[in-house]
Design a protein around this motif. Structure first.
Motif, PDB file in Angstrom:
ATOM      1  N   SER A 118      19.654 -10.858  35.433  1.00 36.80           N
ATOM      2  CA  SER A 118      20.420 -10.464  36.609  1.00 36.80           C
ATOM      3  C   SER A 118      19.939  -9.142  37.169  1.00 36.80           C
ATOM      4  CB  SER A 118      21.904 -10.339  36.257  1.00 36.80           C
ATOM      5  OG  SER A 118      22.376 -11.581  35.840  1.00 36.80           O
ATOM      6  N   GLN A 119      18.842  -8.641  36.636  1.00 35.51           N
ATOM      7  CA  GLN A 119      18.337  -7.382  37.187  1.00 35.51           C
ATOM      8  C   GLN A 119      17.967  -7.573  38.658  1.00 35.51           C
ATOM      9  OE1 GLN A 119      18.134  -4.367  35.457  1.00 35.51           O
ATOM     10  NE2 GLN A 119      19.388  -5.576  34.084  1.00 35.51           N
ATOM     11  N   ILE A 120      18.215  -6.546  39.415  1.00 33.30           N
ATOM     12  CA  ILE A 120      17.909  -6.654  40.848  1.00 33.30           C
ATOM     13  C   ILE A 120      16.419  -6.908  41.054  1.00 33.30           C
ATOM     14  CG2 ILE A 120      17.839  -5.320  42.993  1.00 33.30           C
ATOM     15  CD1 ILE A 120      20.472  -4.134  42.260  1.00 33.30           C
ATOM     16  N   ALA A 121      15.635  -6.443  40.098  1.00 32.64           N
ATOM     17  CA  ALA A 121      14.192  -6.621  40.216  1.00 32.64           C
ATOM     18  C   ALA A 121      13.799  -8.089  40.323  1.00 32.64           C
ATOM     19  CB  ALA A 121      13.487  -5.973  39.027  1.00 32.64           C
ATOM     20  N   THR A 122      14.645  -8.991  39.859  1.00 31.06           N
ATOM     21  CA  THR A 122      14.261 -10.403  39.967  1.00 31.06           C
ATOM     22  C   THR A 122      14.231 -10.853  41.415  1.00 31.06           C
ATOM     23  OG1 THR A 122      16.563 -11.041  39.715  1.00 31.06           O
ATOM     24  CG2 THR A 122      15.214 -11.043  37.731  1.00 31.06           C
ATOM     25  N   PHE A 123      14.803 -10.054  42.289  1.00 30.64           N
ATOM     26  CA  PHE A 123      14.772 -10.406  43.707  1.00 30.64           C
ATOM     27  C   PHE A 123      13.464  -9.992  44.374  1.00 30.64           C
ATOM     28  CE2 PHE A 123      19.195 -11.021  43.076  1.00 30.64           C
ATOM     29  CZ  PHE A 123      19.572 -11.945  44.025  1.00 30.64           C
ATOM     30  N   ALA A 124      12.637  -9.272  43.630  1.00 29.32           N
ATOM     31  CA  ALA A 124      11.415  -8.756  44.238  1.00 29.32           C
ATOM     32  C   ALA A 124      10.611  -9.886  44.864  1.00 29.32           C
ATOM     33  CB  ALA A 124      10.589  -8.025  43.198  1.00 29.32           C
ATOM     34  N   GLY A 125      10.298  -9.702  46.116  1.00 33.18           N
ATOM     35  CA  GLY A 125       9.422 -10.647  46.793  1.00 33.18           C
ATOM     36  C   GLY A 125      10.034 -12.012  47.041  1.00 33.18           C
ATOM     37  N   LEU A 126      11.342 -12.099  46.928  1.00 31.93           N
ATOM     38  CA  LEU A 126      11.965 -13.407  47.162  1.00 31.93           C
ATOM     39  C   LEU A 126      11.684 -13.891  48.584  1.00 31.93           C
ATOM     40  CD1 LEU A 126      13.716 -15.351  45.513  1.00 31.93           C
ATOM     41  CD2 LEU A 126      15.684 -14.480  46.739  1.00 31.93           C
ATOM     42  N   GLY A 127      11.527 -12.952  49.472  1.00 30.67           N
ATOM     43  CA  GLY A 127      11.223 -13.296  50.853  1.00 30.67           C
ATOM     44  C   GLY A 127       9.970 -14.148  50.979  1.00 30.67           C
ATOM     45  N   ARG A 128       9.065 -13.999  50.014  1.00 28.63           N
ATOM     46  CA  ARG A 128       7.860 -14.832  50.052  1.00 28.63           C
ATOM     47  C   ARG A 128       7.983 -16.033  49.147  1.00 28.63           C
ATOM     48  NH1 ARG A 128       2.719 -10.950  50.433  1.00 28.63           N
ATOM     49  NH2 ARG A 128       3.759  -9.290  51.561  1.00 28.63           N
ATOM     50  N   ARG A 129       8.637 -15.797  48.009  1.00 26.04           N
ATOM     51  CA  ARG A 129       8.705 -16.888  47.042  1.00 26.04           C
ATOM     52  C   ARG A 129       9.626 -17.987  47.536  1.00 26.04           C
ATOM     53  NH1 ARG A 129      11.081 -13.661  42.583  1.00 26.04           N
ATOM     54  NH2 ARG A 129      11.198 -15.594  41.385  1.00 26.04           N
TER      55      ARG A 129
END
Lengths: 509, 662, 103, 214, 509
Positions: free
Chosen positions: A378-389
């Motif tokens: 649930s770390q916010i870091a898992t959202f990194a680059g979600l805009g591309r993924r």
């Protein structure tokens, strides 16, 4: 003797329907074990049918079959427009949660049956709260709401965090229930009734024009105890402690549910209790609500600023939203009796609750979708680059976050708009509260946008796996998004929700 | 059909078209980049001469001149500014100077810039300048004049910085523009003050409506504005003139402006643009005459600049810088003239100075060209034989500037000095005479060091020294003609007891000013006071020339000359040092604007980042850290949480039971 | 004394206080659960006391007490289930050691 | 039914307790209250949690007596059946299952026990002050006799209580269904997040990137 | 032409054409970069053409609004979809549509990543900007106002420089604080209206509110709310510090729009809303605002003198230039307002151009440090010339757009109070100083070592770049020589504005 007429059936139809649905889910699971999809079909289908029925049957202005409010059991339960609005909201919450929950649970080996059953039981409790005009019913319904909630929080029973959250939630919840109950009994002992209308009548004859001053200490103590219990359920500071831990520990769909379902129901409780029963002494409890609102939103937002865990962050954010909703209640409390502002405050509470349900649940649905693959933290870091993924998922998350921030023209904006205008209409100190609200909203933008920063402005982690969405999750997300957008942007929907809130508020007064 | 107005418009359109065309296609014309531009200016000259003829000789537009409006430029409600032009005799006189010297410089540049790859740019800029300068003299309202004022500044900027890869040129260009802006700061405020007072910016009353020159004195008379306001307006306007005409303390840009190509120095920084201030003050004479203190100020600034610049010119070794300081000094004369009310004389000097200083600059360009872009006079000497045409023309110009009769400078300078004396400004006259001596001295120092005495030219260069091409020498020769004759023609009337030609032309313009100042138009007394003053003036110039020739003289004196110079230098060491260092104005500016100003700017930036932005970020950081602090209360222990709940309950219960209920 | 409503209510208040103290002070999850049961019993005692001294409420009070017992039973079921589940994870019943999540 | 005081009188006892001048039922009340409070205090301060559990049963029993004394015989009966018979047993089983043992005070009490004590005293005192200072408008001066059949009638004839009974039924169903699931041991390996790993992650949050399964 | 246009909902068309384009682009495959680019440009051009049609059909110089469109939105609160245009908004709309297509064209080469999202964001940005200028309903206005925020947030945050996240969050939060307080003011205003008229109808209608006349206390605080929002956007000292950061980090086109249009939103808001709605408060606040404007003018210019980064320098120059706008508005003279408006347009054109020029060099060197530049005139003659053009325009050279606005403002200020004009006029000197200082160091001198290192990549402007800049050059000259085109366009609204204020009421002479 008991006489059950058609109106009683109609009035009780929504909660009874959901309760039966819960039992049906249990039965289906026993009859055909392991048929997840069937359970979802049963749950969602049943809820959809019920929602449709409520929309048709409910005392909606203009289209309902029931004329006005329908009281049953000697006034212990009432099906008025407030009940209908909250029933619809709660059922929608259940429907969405059942839609996006299983996709998260299945990969973790957690069954859908108990999940759906617990959820439906809890929602039944919430719906009963919505219509309860009896303190005893209120308490039992409340227990029916929270007990399955404790179990749901610990649903991932092999996960240490889930059980930890559950036990914290359970212990504190029971503690607050006991406190609440004592308050209830004191009230019962003094007024000699548990019927809310009668309590209200009793209180209002007591207070006369002097307000609380003329109330006996036992009733005041009871009021304090009841307020504590209720404030706990809506997670108002300083009764909020359970929230972050329970939210963080729970399986994500459960967190989503917890952040909206019990909150909406608890606000229903507060409305029934503080407005229905204690409306005549509102001058005395209003200062507390004002302080609670101010402290709650400020603390929630401030602490959320520094969270790195998305669920925990959204937990604090939900605390902050509690504060915003309380502003509406404070506006009701501070407004002159019988004024338009009074009703407006209640409308704000209701509108906010509805809007908040969609957007917050939507945000959690995205989190759950992202965590579908076990092991994603649930770390916010898992959202990194979600805009591309996963551009679509990211866009939806952005939508929900913007709505939570209160960016027009999404639902969340209207919600904030409503509470602020309610506060402003009252004026005086409430103006300062409104200003505090907007300052808080600005501060909140920081942590909401932080997620957006991760999604769009940071590169995905090396070899981050692709995000796949389940079909049900897609549907759930779509519905939440439609709700969030439609309430804000589609005039007929906005007007309809406002009208419902209006008629619900009128029903309360 | 009436061609008057189209003709005037043509004066603007031709150079502008030349600029546009050259800028667009000039690069492709390579060697012939000058074609469009020069031909445009030649045509412009012709048109201008027709206009001048119509105005001055045919008297076609009467005393008031030709006024017309092209379109409404700024219709900002009450602030209604037309694009209107005017031609009167003052304009016509300026047209002569501007177009004639402009044309000659254009022609000269063909040769001078022949080897520069950026020549298309050069010619484009020159045309832009011509356009701006013509707009400046044709403009019939303050704002349009201000626009032209800035545009000539722009051309000046572009041309000074023409050799952009020279850092000194780039810096000089920047300096010129910024210092001019300092003057324009006051100018703009002055214009704003004028509009605020009278609600229009048109110069004179015409069919189109009333003008400032009538309204403002009327306002003063009617008591609508106080005299100090009039003085204030005049001083603000004069500030613009100080910047453009490089008067102390805004003179610092002009010497540096010599970084531009020499034709530019001749045209812009000697003959035309720098005179704009003089022109403007003369044009705005109805305002100035109503503000006597401002007049005194103008005179004082002028004469002070004259002596200051002359003192610096004594010791400069760069040939162009000497001329630049000389220009400053001569401009000072003009302002002194304007200050004492000798408007015609000031314009007279403007004209003659334009010719002879243009000639001097072009000549110096020719010299520089001859010695391979060397500007240091210490590396010249004995060149008169090598470049005879240049020498001859420059000698004429030097005599003219020194005020030796009967060349042009004599008439104009002595008219200024004479008028000063007669109008009661004896101190101006006295200083003016001193400056006249100094002028003669430094000019012939220049001539001596350049053309006479021993040769110090680089031996490698010496064999190649040759006269410039004809495109350069012809303009020199052509300029020499008015240098010799203009004074006689325009001002020779004094010898015949007549009103001079220039007085006839400009009389209508300045008549009213003289009346206001109470100056009686006494006939010129050759045998009386005027004659004496004339003789003193001429003698002053001659003394300076003689002394200079003794020091830097014609003959090759070897070491003897150096001894003489050193002896004098040593005796006047402090003055010498001050002169060499230009009275430390550059250092002062550097201190104030670069060091102190830079420090202030850096301090403000620090303030911006640390304090203003620091507050913003501080609030954000405080919010964050408060949040971090508060989150500590979430200990993870259920018991703590429960205690929190209990505490909340207790607070509430105590309040209810003990506070509210009591 | 046993004929005075206040006596019952004071007893109830004391029991509630004891339960509160137990909940706030004990570390063991089950002990905390027991404390909650004590608090619920205090509530029941108060309800019964009101019933005993108010004719109209007597039956109602008894029913309240019965319903609260049922709720208590349900709570106990849920609570103990959760305790067992977490004990399986953490091998300790001490609640303050369940502080993986904080701040 | 007859009041407890009358019952006692039938035993042939003197109307008041000798020497103390107390009614017998007062004595009984005091005894039961004393036992109950003592047992309750032992529940919360006892080091051995098993004994605490037993003490809790004692407290419940004493409370049942008080209920009976107060005329709520049916509540007393339910107290015995539900609390002593069901909940306490459940608790004791849970104690066994979690192998809780007695331990030093530091294991029994949380650091904030003193603050808890203050808060608890505060709550109790506030409650006492408020109830004592209240004149209960509906209360009669003496307690009433038992009304068991009225309770039955109310429970099965009043539609509200029937409804509430259904709600309680739902509540218990939910508690059982969910409780069973949660408490049920599953032997299969968890394909999801293993608990220890989760804890590690929370205690030492590391970059999620490193953790995301490839 | 007028016939043609008057039959169309032309304002809606202008506003929402970009939205349609954005939706279309959303369906284009993201690999087809050129399709996306041309579609975006095409959309922007269509909107531009619509705005030009409007321009031709507009009746200039008239008071009041033209081409009004009105529809009920949420009648419960009297919220309308109401658009209208007058001379002021028309000029700004055309500026917006023009700069948008220029910016999109200028983004063709620099934006290589996530082109689709970029173009969508840009088009949505245009919707917001145009909407702000056209909205005649406070609520609608607020929605458009906030709508601007998000695309810009993404544009800076995703396609920006190294420190983009800091900059974009600062931008959003700063702006949000202001706009949320404005929301409070809007609602307070609506309430007062409703409370006094007894109806919600018109409570958000700009025209009705202007005529209403609020009591001084409300005016005072509501003005403060509006002013803060607009002052941050303008930005006025001391609320300007987000601007340098945002500009430095934004991609070129983002900077162009930021400087060209976004800052104008603030100025427009002050003219359209803050002053006419609260004339009394405007007078009360004016002295402070004038002082802040003067500080901004001088301070911005002085700080610009020592900026090491090209964009920062231009950003600080914006602070200085926009100080003229606020000054011009709050001196309440006809000239002041004309000057302020002209300055807004001119600043949009010229500073937009400057940012494009900085972008051109950044594109080649990936650096903007002034100290590393030098001698560009030799290698990039066209660039040097065009850059020089914008530098000169920006420093207020007569004949270009910047001059008249500045000069007229100074004249107006002098009319108001001479010392104010004197301080403002300092900018003439300082502006010349910092711009020419920068130009000299970047363009003149010998080619710097850094630039030599760039080698053959250091090419002169491409045809696309020239095409993007050409319209700006034409406009800059056009409005410099014929400012009457603009001045006559908004003479009517200027008179309306002056009718609200008491000219000279502040005059201290």
């Amino acid at each position: 003797m008991i006489s059950i007429d058609a109106n009683t059936i109609l009035a009780l139809l929504p909660p009874a329907g959901v309760a039966l649905l819960a039992l049906l889910v249990v039965v289906v699971d026993i009859a055909w074990p392991g048929r997840d999809r069937l359970l979802v079909v049963v749950g969602v289908g049943g809820l959809a049918i019920l929602i449709a029925v409520v929309v048709i049957v409910g005392p909606l202005p203009g289209i309902g079959l029931l004329a006005g409010a329908q009281e049953v059991f000697g006034g212990a339960y009432v099906a008025d427009s407030l009940t209908v609005l909250l029933d619809l909201t709660l059922m929608a919450i259940a429907l969405l949660t059942i839609l996006f929950g299983p996709d998260y649970l299945r990969p973790r080996g957690l069954p859908t049956a108990e999940f759906a059953a617990m959820l439906l039981f809890a929602i039944t409790g919430g719906m009963l709260i919505a219509g309860a005009r009896d303190l005893l019913l209120l308490f039992l319904a409340l227990e029916l709401l929270v007990l399955p909630g404790y179990l749901l929080a610990g649903y991932a029973k092999r996960d240490g965090l889930s059980t930890e959250g559950a036990i914290k939630y359970f212990l504190l919840g029971s503690f607050s229930s006991a406190i609440f109950l004592f308050g209830l009994v004191l009230t019962f002992g003094y007024t000699g009734t548990t019927n809310i209308r009668e309590v209200a009548a009793s209180v209002s004859t007591l207070v006369g024009t002097n307000g609380l001053t003329s109330l006996p200490p036992a009733l005041l103590m009871g009021l304090a105890l009841l307020t504590t219990g209720a404030a706990f359920k809506i997670a108002a500071v300083p009764f909020h402690y359970w929230t972050p831990d329970a939210y963080q520990g729970s399986p994500t769909p459960v967190t989503g549910y917890l952040s909206v379902g019990p909150k909406v129901a608890a606000f229903a409780l507060i409305l029934r209790l503080f407005v229905d029963a204690l409306g005549s002494v509102k001058a005395d409890w209003t200062p507390f609500i004002v302080i609670l609102a101010a402290v709650t939103m400020t603390l929630g937002n401030l602490v959320a600023l520094s969270q790195d865990n998305i669920k925990r962050m959204l937990a604090y954010s939900s605390i902050a939203h509690t504060g915003y909703i309380l502003v509406g209640l404070a506006a009701f409390g501070a407004a002159p009796v019988g004024s338009a502002a009074e009703q407006n405050g209640l409308q704000a509470v209701l509108f906010y609750s509805v809007a908040y349900s969609f957007m917050n649940l939507g945000a959690f649905a995205v989190v759950a979708a992202l965590q579908r693959r076990p092991g994603v933290t649930s770390q916010i870091a898992t959202f990194a680059g979600l805009g591309r993924r996963a551009p679509l998922l990211a866009a939806l998350m952005l939508l929900f976050l913007l709505s939570l921030t209160g960016i027009p023209p999404l639902a969340g904006f209207w919600a904030k708009w409503y509470v602020i205008q309610a506060a402003l209409q009252v004026g005086g100190w409430l103006t300062l509260l409104a200003v505090l609200t907007v300052l808080n909203a600005a501060a909140a933008a920081f942590y909401y946008l932080r997620i957006a920063v991760y999604m769009y402005m940071r590169d995905p982690a090396e070899g981050a796996p692709p995000v796949t969405l389940g079909g049900q999750t897609r549907l759930g997300l779509a519905l939440a998004a439609i709700g969030t957008i439609a309430i804000g942007l589609i005039p007929p929907v906005t007007i309809a929700v406002i009208a419902m809130a209006q008629s619900a508020a009128q029903a309360l007064l | 059909m009436n061609f008057d107005e189209p003709r005037v418009v043509l004066l603007l359109a031709l150079p502008l078209a030349g600029f546009g065309l050259t800028a667009l296609v000039g690069r492709r014309l390579h060697q012939r980049a000058w074609v469009i531009s020069v031909s445009m200016i030649v045509v412009t000259w012709v048109v201008a001469m027709v206009t001048v003829y119509q105005t001055l000789f045919a008297h076609a537009y009467g005393d008031g001149g030709l006024h017309f409006t092209l379109y409404t430029w700024v219709p900002a409600g009450n602030f209604h500014i037309d694009f209107n032009l005017a031609v009167d005799s003052l304009t016509a006189v300026l047209l002569i100077v501007v177009t004639t010297i402009g044309m000659l410089v254009h022609v000269y540049s063909i040769g001078y810039m022949a080897h520069d790859n950026g020549r298309w740019r050069f010619f484009a800029y020159l045309n832009l300048f011509m356009f701006s300068m013509l707009l400046l003299v044709l403009a019939d309202n303050f704002m349009l004049l201000f626009a032209a004022w800035e545009l000539v500044g722009l051309s000046s900027y572009l041309l000074i910085g023409f050799w952009y890869n020279r850092k000194s040129a780039a810096l000089a260009a920047k300096k010129a523009f910024i210092v001019n802006r300092v003057g324009d700061f006051g100018f703009a405020l002055g214009i704003a003050a004028v509009w605020t007072t009278v609600g229009t910016l048109n110069f004179t009353t015409t069919d189109a409506g009333p003008g400032v020159f009538q309204l403002l004195p009327a306002a003063l008379q009617s008591g609508q504005i106080a005299p100090w306001m009039m003085t204030g307006i005049a001083l603000l306007l004069f500030m613009g003139a100080m910047g453009k005409s490089a008067q102390f303390p805004l003179h610092v840009w002009l010497p540096d402006a010599m970084e531009g190509p020499t034709p530019v120095s001749a045209l812009i920084h000697a003959a035309t643009m720098v005179n704009a201030g003089v022109y403007f003050v003369a044009r705005a004479n109805p305002i100035f005459v109503q503000a006597p203190q401002a007049m005194v100020f103008v005179a004082a600034i002028g004469i002070f600049t004259a002596i200051l610049a002359a003192s610096i010119a004594f010791t400069q070794k760069d040939i162009k810088r000497v001329l630049a300081y000389s220009t400053l000094s001569q401009l000072g004369y003009m302002f002194a003239g304007l200050g004492v009310g000798a408007y015609t004389a000031a314009i007279f000097h403007l004209i003659t100075h334009g010719f002879f200083k243009g000639l001097l600059f072009l000549g110096s360009g020719s010299v520089i060209h001859a010695v391979h872009e060397e500007q240091d006079m210490n590396k010249m000497g004995a060149l008169w034989r090598k470049i005879p045409i240049t020498h001859a023309t420059m000698l004429i110009a030097s005599i003219a500037i020194a005020g030796i009769p009967p060349l042009a400078g004599f008439f104009s300078k002595d008219e200024i000095l004479g008028e000063s004396f007669k109008n009661g400004f004896v101190w101006v006259w006295a200083i003016g005479i001193v400056v006249a001596v100094m002028t003669g001295f430094y000019m012939f120092r220049l001539m001596g060091k350049t053309f006479y005495g021993e040769s110090h030219v680089d031996p490698h260069v010496l064999p190649n020294v040759h006269e410039s091409p004809r495109t350069m020498t012809v303009p020199l020769l052509l300029l020499a003609i008015p240098t010799v004759l203009a004074g006689l023609y325009l001002g020779g009337g004094i010898f015949f007891g007549q009103e001079t030609v220039l007085h006839q032309w400009l009389g209508p313009i300045f008549e009213h000013a003289s009346e206001t100042l109470g100056l009686h138009d006494a006939p010129f007394e050759l045998a009386g006071i005027d004659g004496i003053l004339l003789i003193i003036g001429a003698a002053a110039g001659a003394i300076g020339v003689a002394f200079s020739l003794w020091l830097f003289g014609l003959l090759d004196l070897g070491g003897e000359r150096r001894n003489r110079i050193e002896a004098i230098t040593n005796r006047l060491r402090p003055l010498y040092t001050a002169s060499v260092n230009k009275w430390w104005f550059d250092e002062l500016n550097d201190l104030i604007f670069v060091r102190i100003g830079g420090a202030v700017a850096r301090a403000l930036w620090w303030f911006d980042v640390r304090v203003v932005d620091g507050t913003v970020n501080g609030i954000a950081a405080l919010t964050q850290s408060t949040g971090r602090g508060i989150r500590q209360i979430q200990t993870g222990h259920v018991q703590n949480y429960a205690l929190g709940i209990a505490a909340g309950l207790l607070v509430m219960a105590v309040t209810y039971v003990f506070v509210i209920a009591r | 004394m046993s004929h005075s409503l206040d006596a019952y209510l004071i007893l109830s208040a004391l029991l509630f206080g004891v339960g509160t103290f137990g909940f706030l002070a004990r570390r063991n999850a089950i002990a905390m659960l027991m404390s909650i049961e004590l608090m619920l019993n205090a509530v029941n005692l108060a309800a019964v006391a009101f019933g005993a001294f108010t004719p109209e409420l007597q039956a109602h009070a008894a029913l309240i007490a019965l319903l609260v017992m049922a709720v208590a039973a349900a709570e106990a079921t849920v609570g103990l289930a959760i305790v067992i589940a977490i004990y399986r994870n953490r091998r300790t019943p001490l609640v303050d050691e369940y502080s993986s999540m904080r701040e | 039914m007859v009041p407890a005081g009358v019952l006692l009188a039938d035993l042939g006892l003197p109307p008041f307790v000798p020497f103390l001048n107390w009614a017998w039922d007062d004595l009984l009340f005091l005894l039961l209250a004393g036992i109950m409070l003592a047992a309750a205090v032992f529940v919360v301060v006892g080091r051995d949690i098993v004994r605490s559990g037993v003490a809790m049963m004692l407290a419940f029993a004493a409370l049942a007596g008080i209920y009976a004394l107060a005329g709520a015989v049916i509540v007393a009966a339910a107290q015995v059946l539900i609390y002593i018979g069901a909940i306490s047993i459940l608790v004791l089983f849970a104690i066994m299952l979690t192998q809780s043992k007695s331990g030093p005070l530091s294991l029994v009490f949380h650091r904030q026990a003193w603050a808890g004590l203050l808060a608890a005293i505060g709550v109790a005192v506030l409650l006492i002050i408020s109830v004592v200072n209240t004149t209960w408008p509906l209360a009669v001066t003496d307690r009433l006799v038992s009304v068991t059949n009225e309770v039955a009638l109310l429970l099965f004839q009043d539609s509200l209580y029937i409804f509430l009974l259904q709600v309680v039924a739902l509540l218990l169903t939910a508690a059982v269904v969910g409780g069973v699931f949660i408490a049920k041991r599953e032997d299969s390996a968890d394909p999801g997040e293993p608990a220890p790993a989760t804890l590690e992650r929370v205690r030492n949050p590391v970059d999620a990137a490193a953790e995301t399964p490839q | 032409m007028t016939q043609l246009v008057s039959g169309l909902p032309i304002l809606t068309l202008i506003t929402f054409t970009p939205l349609v384009g954005a939706i279309l682009i959303a369906f284009l495959p993201k690999e087809r970069l050129n399709w996306i680019r041309w579609a975006a440009l095409g959309t922007a051009l269509v909107a531009w053409v619509f705005s030009l049609l409007l321009l031709t059909a507009f009746d200039p110089g008239q008071s009041g609004f033209q081409f009004g469109e009105v529809a009920d939105w949420v009648p419960t609160f009297g919220i309308q979809y109401k658009l209208g245009v007058d001379g002021i908004s028309l000029a700004l709309v055309v500026l917006t549509t023009t700069l948008t297509w220029i910016s999109i064209l200028a983004s063709f080469a620099p934006i290589k990543e996530r082109v689709k999202e970029y173009m969508i964001a840009f088009l949505i940005l245009e919707v917001g900007m145009t909407g702000v200028f056209l909205a005649m309903d406070m609520f609608l206005f607020y929605i458009f106002w906030e709508l601007v925020l998000i695309p810009m947030y993404l544009i800076i945050g995703i396609w920006g420089g190294a420190n983009r996240i800091y900059a974009t969050i600062k931008f959003v939060l700063y702006t949000l604080v202001g706009s949320l307080l404005m929301l409070v003011a809007i609602l307070a205003m609506a309430y007062t209206y409703q409370a006094n008229t007894g109806t919600w109808v018109g409570a958000f209608d700009y025209q009705k509110l202007v005529e209403f006349g609020f009591d001084p206390t409300l005016q005072f605080f509501a003005f403060a709310g509006f002013f803060l929002a607009f002052a941050i956007k303008v930005p006025m000292f001391p609320f300007h510090t987000w601007l340098p950061d945002a500009h430095v980090e934004a991609p070129t086109a983002g900077s162009v729009i930021l400087a060209g249009v976004l800052l104008k939103l603030g100025g427009y808001g002050l003219i359209r809303f803050a002053v006419p709605l609260f004339p009394q408060a405007a007078h009360d606040w004016a002295p402070l605002i004038i002082v802040l404007s003067l500080i901004g003018i001088v301070y911005g210019a002085i700080v610009a003198l020592v900026q090491p980064d090209l964009k920062k320098l231009v950003a600080y120059s914006s602070v200085s230039h926009m100080g003229f706008v606020t000054l011009g508005i709050f001196i309440f003279t006809e000239q002041g307002l004309h000057g302020a408006l002209l300055q807004m347009i001119a600043h949009g054109i010229l500073t937009g151009g400057l940012f494009l020029m900085v972008g051109v060099i950044y594109e080649r060197t990936h650096d903007r440090t002034i100290a590393k530049m030098g001698g560009l005139a030799g290698v990039l003659p066209v660039y040097a010339a065009v850059f020089g053009f914008f530098v000169l325009g920006s420093l207020g050279l007569p004949g270009l757009a910047g001059f008249v606005g500045e000069f007229v403002t100074i004249v107006g200020a002098f009319d108001f109070y001479p010392w104010v004009a004197a301080v403002a006029a300092l900018a003439m000197m300082l502006g010349a100083a910092y711009l020419l200082f920068m130009y000299q160091r970047v363009i003149f001198g010998d080619l710097s070592d850094f630039l030599k290192g760039i080698g053959h990549h250091l090419t002169d402007m491409t045809r696309t770049e020239v095409v993007t800049l050409a319209p700006l050059i034409v406009l800059a000259i056009g409005f410099g020589v014929f400012p009457g085109l603009l001045l006559q366009l908004w003479q009517g609204p200027v008179n309306d504005f002056l009718a609200h204020v008491v000219p000279g009421a502040l005059a201290l002479k």
